[in-house]
Write a protein that holds these residues in place. Structure first.
Motif, PDB file in Angstrom:
ATOM      1  N   TYR A  92       0.818  -1.072   0.050  1.00  0.00           N
ATOM      2  CA  TYR A  92      -0.112  -0.106   0.155  1.00  0.00           C
ATOM      3  C   TYR A  92       0.732   1.277  -0.011  1.00  0.00           C
ATOM      4  O   TYR A  92       0.402   2.285   0.151  1.00  0.00           O
ATOM      5  CB  TYR A  92      -1.016  -0.050   0.886  1.00  0.00           C
ATOM      6  N   GLY A  93       2.082   1.017  -0.197  1.00  0.00           N
ATOM      7  CA  GLY A  93       2.967   2.254  -0.225  1.00  0.00           C
ATOM      8  C   GLY A  93       3.512   2.137  -1.727  1.00  0.00           C
ATOM      9  O   GLY A  93       2.821   1.709  -2.628  1.00  0.00           O
ATOM     10  N   SER A  94       4.677   2.747  -1.910  1.00  0.00           N
ATOM     11  CA  SER A  94       5.057   3.029  -3.211  1.00  0.00           C
ATOM     12  C   SER A  94       5.724   1.673  -3.730  1.00  0.00           C
ATOM     13  O   SER A  94       5.838   1.462  -4.964  1.00  0.00           O
ATOM     14  CB  SER A  94       6.275   3.778  -2.971  1.00  0.00           C
ATOM     15  N   GLU A  95       6.037   0.563  -3.093  1.00  0.00           N
ATOM     16  CA  GLU A  95       6.494  -0.584  -3.605  1.00  0.00           C
ATOM     17  C   GLU A  95       7.571  -0.389  -4.454  1.00  0.00           C
ATOM     18  O   GLU A  95       7.638  -1.073  -5.683  1.00  0.00           O
ATOM     19  CB  GLU A  95       5.205  -1.557  -4.166  1.00  0.00           C
ATOM     20  N   LEU A  96       8.408   0.377  -4.229  1.00  0.00           N
ATOM     21  CA  LEU A  96       9.586   0.690  -4.742  1.00  0.00           C
ATOM     22  C   LEU A  96      10.574  -0.756  -4.919  1.00  0.00           C
ATOM     23  O   LEU A  96      10.577  -1.396  -3.921  1.00  0.00           O
ATOM     24  CB  LEU A  96      10.675   1.777  -4.231  1.00  0.00           C
ATOM     25  N   GLY A  97      11.091  -0.879  -6.136  1.00  0.00           N
ATOM     26  CA  GLY A  97      11.930  -2.174  -6.293  1.00  0.00           C
ATOM     27  C   GLY A  97      12.748  -2.148  -7.621  1.00  0.00           C
ATOM     28  O   GLY A  97      12.120  -1.235  -8.711  1.00  0.00           O
ATOM     29  N   TRP A  98      13.674  -2.789  -7.713  1.00  0.00           N
ATOM     30  CA  TRP A  98      14.525  -3.130  -8.653  1.00  0.00           C
ATOM     31  C   TRP A  98      14.774  -4.406  -9.152  1.00  0.00           C
ATOM     32  O   TRP A  98      14.719  -5.036  -8.059  1.00  0.00           O
ATOM     33  CB  TRP A  98      15.992  -2.393  -8.378  1.00  0.00           C
ATOM     34  N   PHE A  99      14.746  -4.693 -10.238  1.00  0.00           N
ATOM     35  CA  PHE A  99      14.814  -6.113 -10.894  1.00  0.00           C
ATOM     36  C   PHE A  99      15.912  -6.145 -11.890  1.00  0.00           C
ATOM     37  O   PHE A  99      15.710  -5.619 -13.002  1.00  0.00           O
ATOM     38  CB  PHE A  99      13.483  -6.451 -11.145  1.00  0.00           C
ATOM     39  N   CYS A 100      16.659  -7.164 -11.865  1.00  0.00           N
ATOM     40  CA  CYS A 100      17.543  -7.686 -12.836  1.00  0.00           C
ATOM     41  C   CYS A 100      16.829  -8.949 -13.329  1.00  0.00           C
ATOM     42  O   CYS A 100      16.707 -10.130 -12.922  1.00  0.00           O
ATOM     43  CB  CYS A 100      18.970  -7.950 -12.499  1.00  0.00           C
ATOM     44  N   HIS A 101      16.311  -8.708 -14.807  1.00  0.00           N
ATOM     45  CA  HIS A 101      15.566  -9.749 -15.526  1.00  0.00           C
ATOM     46  C   HIS A 101      16.593 -10.796 -16.147  1.00  0.00           C
ATOM     47  O   HIS A 101      17.389 -10.363 -17.066  1.00  0.00           O
ATOM     48  CB  HIS A 101      14.747  -9.162 -16.377  1.00  0.00           C
ATOM     49  N   GLY A 102      16.794 -11.997 -15.497  1.00  0.00           N
ATOM     50  CA  GLY A 102      17.794 -12.874 -16.035  1.00  0.00           C
ATOM     51  C   GLY A 102      17.473 -13.629 -17.294  1.00  0.00           C
ATOM     52  O   GLY A 102      16.791 -12.993 -18.157  1.00  0.00           O
ATOM     53  N   GLY A 103      17.656 -14.852 -17.385  1.00  0.00           N
ATOM     54  CA  GLY A 103      17.528 -15.682 -18.509  1.00  0.00           C
ATOM     55  C   GLY A 103      18.946 -16.077 -18.885  1.00  0.00           C
ATOM     56  O   GLY A 103      19.891 -15.453 -18.607  1.00  0.00           O
ATOM     57  N   ASN A 104      18.943 -16.938 -19.933  1.00  0.00           N
ATOM     58  CA  ASN A 104      20.066 -17.623 -20.816  1.00  0.00           C
ATOM     59  C   ASN A 104      20.992 -17.990 -19.775  1.00  0.00           C
ATOM     60  O   ASN A 104      22.531 -17.771 -19.760  1.00  0.00           O
ATOM     61  CB  ASN A 104      20.600 -16.396 -21.667  1.00  0.00           C
ATOM     62  N   GLY A 105      20.772 -18.574 -18.585  1.00  0.00           N
ATOM     63  CA  GLY A 105      21.530 -18.926 -17.552  1.00  0.00           C
ATOM     64  C   GLY A 105      21.802 -18.082 -16.462  1.00  0.00           C
ATOM     65  O   GLY A 105      22.741 -18.326 -15.486  1.00  0.00           O
ATOM     66  N   TYR A 106      21.554 -16.426 -16.644  1.00  0.00           N
ATOM     67  CA  TYR A 106      21.525 -15.905 -15.561  1.00  0.00           C
ATOM     68  C   TYR A 106      20.336 -15.812 -14.657  1.00  0.00           C
ATOM     69  O   TYR A 106      19.318 -15.956 -15.018  1.00  0.00           O
ATOM     70  CB  TYR A 106      21.716 -14.396 -16.074  1.00  0.00           C
ATOM     71  N   PRO A 107      20.583 -15.318 -13.387  1.00  0.00           N
ATOM     72  CA  PRO A 107      19.553 -15.683 -12.334  1.00  0.00           C
ATOM     73  C   PRO A 107      18.779 -14.134 -12.497  1.00  0.00           C
ATOM     74  O   PRO A 107      19.181 -13.094 -12.843  1.00  0.00           O
ATOM     75  CB  PRO A 107      20.208 -15.423 -11.003  1.00  0.00           C
ATOM     76  N   ASP A 108      17.616 -14.127 -12.038  1.00  0.00           N
ATOM     77  CA  ASP A 108      16.490 -13.136 -11.588  1.00  0.00           C
ATOM     78  C   ASP A 108      16.859 -12.712 -10.203  1.00  0.00           C
ATOM     79  O   ASP A 108      17.215 -13.291  -9.369  1.00  0.00           O
ATOM     80  CB  ASP A 108      15.197 -13.334 -11.536  1.00  0.00           C
ATOM     81  N   VAL A 109      17.229 -11.257  -9.958  1.00  0.00           N
ATOM     82  CA  VAL A 109      17.503 -10.878  -8.973  1.00  0.00           C
ATOM     83  C   VAL A 109      16.719  -9.535  -8.448  1.00  0.00           C
ATOM     84  O   VAL A 109      16.685  -8.572  -9.456  1.00  0.00           O
ATOM     85  CB  VAL A 109      18.982 -10.376  -8.951  1.00  0.00           C
ATOM     86  N   ALA A 110      16.175  -9.577  -7.329  1.00  0.00           N
ATOM     87  CA  ALA A 110      15.213  -8.364  -6.877  1.00  0.00           C
ATOM     88  C   ALA A 110      15.734  -7.671  -5.593  1.00  0.00           C
ATOM     89  O   ALA A 110      16.262  -8.368  -4.777  1.00  0.00           O
ATOM     90  CB  ALA A 110      13.806  -9.073  -6.900  1.00  0.00           C
ATOM     91  N   ALA A 111      15.383  -6.419  -5.534  1.00  0.00           N
ATOM     92  CA  ALA A 111      15.645  -5.907  -4.071  1.00  0.00           C
ATOM     93  C   ALA A 111      14.929  -4.502  -4.290  1.00  0.00           C
ATOM     94  O   ALA A 111      14.432  -4.125  -5.388  1.00  0.00           O
ATOM     95  CB  ALA A 111      17.185  -5.488  -4.198  1.00  0.00           C
ATOM     96  N   VAL A 112      14.877  -3.890  -3.307  1.00  0.00           N
ATOM     97  CA  VAL A 112      14.198  -2.532  -3.015  1.00  0.00           C
ATOM     98  C   VAL A 112      15.038  -1.513  -3.742  1.00  0.00           C
ATOM     99  O   VAL A 112      14.542  -0.851  -4.290  1.00  0.00           O
ATOM    100  CB  VAL A 112      13.693  -2.207  -1.588  1.00  0.00           C
ATOM    101  N   GLY A 113      16.263  -1.461  -3.264  1.00  0.00           N
ATOM    102  CA  GLY A 113      17.277  -0.552  -3.880  1.00  0.00           C
ATOM    103  C   GLY A 113      17.936  -1.412  -4.977  1.00  0.00           C
ATOM    104  O   GLY A 113      17.442  -2.523  -5.491  1.00  0.00           O
ATOM    105  N   PHE A 114      19.311  -1.031  -5.435  1.00  0.00           N
ATOM    106  CA  PHE A 114      19.825  -1.628  -6.431  1.00  0.00           C
ATOM    107  C   PHE A 114      20.177  -3.136  -6.104  1.00  0.00           C
ATOM    108  O   PHE A 114      20.660  -3.341  -4.968  1.00  0.00           O
ATOM    109  CB  PHE A 114      21.081  -1.049  -7.080  1.00  0.00           C
ATOM    110  N   PRO A 115      19.904  -3.979  -6.748  1.00  0.00           N
ATOM    111  CA  PRO A 115      20.305  -5.440  -6.425  1.00  0.00           C
ATOM    112  C   PRO A 115      21.975  -5.752  -6.741  1.00  0.00           C
ATOM    113  O   PRO A 115      22.322  -4.749  -7.612  1.00  0.00           O
ATOM    114  CB  PRO A 115      19.435  -6.286  -7.484  1.00  0.00           C
TER     115      PRO A 115
END
Length: 378
Positions: free
Chosen positions: A161-184
């Motif tokens: 219910y707040g800003s739900e700020l988030g950053w996401f590295c969208h992986g694939g091709n053998g690289y992981p997905d990485v999520a965090a509120v600030g920079f992952p």
């Protein structure tokens, strides 16, 4: 496998996953404004917080070509094209640019954006049906989500219910997905894109925007309907705007390690917590009120926004070519890592794109926190 920062909430991770990759298409009481390509302009302008002046940091500006250093509703209505599709939307949206801060030599290179931007307008209830309590924005309305001075997780401000700020590295091709509120961290490539996401508040107390306290007139809802807006912010409830800022960091592959955090936002933020989005209303009067009960494509693209149930009776939509060609000459005479008319997603090496800068444009030293940053002016 999804790798997350332990401070990231399940709600945030779910939101980021929705933003990350193709998901099951869903119709409902919302639509997505997808732009045609480059932003309208990249420069140090912010008519909300620095009207008539040069802003202290670079913004990526999206929307109608009525954008100006000083703006009101009448100025927004002068737009003749836009980087978002409905012709009735002459609004502007802007966010700080992202730069690659080379861990080897300390230089800065502007990160190119993906050839689209996504802005969601949500006006449904818990059953994904139109919420009749939601109304269009007043003509002179403006608001901000996030705060460029933040350098740490602000907890409930950024939570459900707040800003739900988030950053996401969208992986694939053998690289992981990485999520965090600030920079992952913990990645060396994001083949499917690097993205920020933030939700704007939608509950209004009826007061005008106050430049000395720019968030005072708005609040986040706590439940459905106008009753879900906490007093005194239950005067009106507006569509909730959710913004995804997509970037292409592929050209930087091999220039950093999984232990590095090589990105910095234009206000001198190396944490990502200072990501923010500004909005100034330019919607043609009456259009949102008219289309919200019937325009329900959700994220399916069906019916298209040009359909009569959406914007077909209100000017229709711009073509991709029209949106892509809608650019504006910068009015601040400086180099920010982009030249007017330049197209993103270039062919060629990273060091041939955008130019290498010795520092961030403006007066923006890097401030790590965790205390809030201080505003620098020059």
């Amino acid at each position: 496998m999804l790798l997350t920062n332990p401070k990231v909430s399940n709600a945030l991770v779910g939101m980021l996953l929705t933003a990350a990759v193709p998901v099951v298409a869903q119709q409902g009481a919302y639509f997505v404004l997808e732009g045609g390509g480059m932003p309208l302009v990249l420069e140090r302008r912010d008519p909300i917080l620095s009207p008539g002046q040069v802003s202290n940091h670079v913004h990526s500006i999206v929307g109608g070509n009525g954008f100006a250093a000083t703006m009101d509703f009448a100025q927004a209505q002068t737009a003749t094209c836009s980087t978002v599709s409905p012709i009735a939307d002459k609004s502007n949206y802007w966010m700080p640019n992202l730069y690659f801060h080379d861990p080897n030599n300390g230089s800065f290179i502007r990160v190119p954006e993906q050839p689209y931007h996504k802005i969601y307008y949500k006006y449904g209830n818990g059953e994904n049906e139109y919420d009749t309590d939601i109304e269009e924005f007043p003509q002179e309305f403006r608001m901000i989500a996030g705060n460029m001075l933040y350098r740490e997780d602000k907890g409930d401000i950024m939570g459900p219910y707040g800003s739900e700020l988030g950053w996401f590295c969208h992986g694939g091709n053998g690289y992981p997905d990485v999520a965090a509120v600030g920079f992952p961290t913990g990645f060396t490539a994001c083949p499917n894109g690097f993205a920020a996401a933030i939700t704007m508040p939608s509950c209004w107390n009826g007061e005008d925007f106050n430049i000395s306290n720019p968030s005072a007139h708005m609040a986040y809802p706590i439940a459905d309907g106008i009753q879900g807006c906490p007093a005194p912010y239950n005067v009106k409830r507006f569509p909730q705007i959710f913004v995804e800022y997509w970037l292409n960091i592929n050209t930087f592959d091999g220039l950093y390690t999984a232990q590095d955090q090589p990105f910095v936002l234009s206000p001198g933020d190396p944490t990502g917590f200072g990501f923010h989005v500004d909005f100034i209303n330019g919607w043609d009067v009456g259009v949102l009120n008219s289309i919200m009960p019937t325009c329900k494509p959700g994220n399916t693209g069906n019916p298209p926004l040009s359909d009569d149930s959406c914007f077909g009776n209100y000017g229709g939509t711009f073509t991709n070519e029209e949106m892509t060609s809608c650019t504006q000459m910068p009015t601040v005479d400086e180099y920010v890592g982009w030249t007017y008319g330049e197209v993103d997603n270039p062919v060629g090496g990273v060091l041939t794109y955008g130019g290498v800068l010795d520092g961030l444009p403006g007066c923006c030293p890097i401030q790590y926190g965790p205390n809030d940053a201080t505003v620098q002016t020059c």
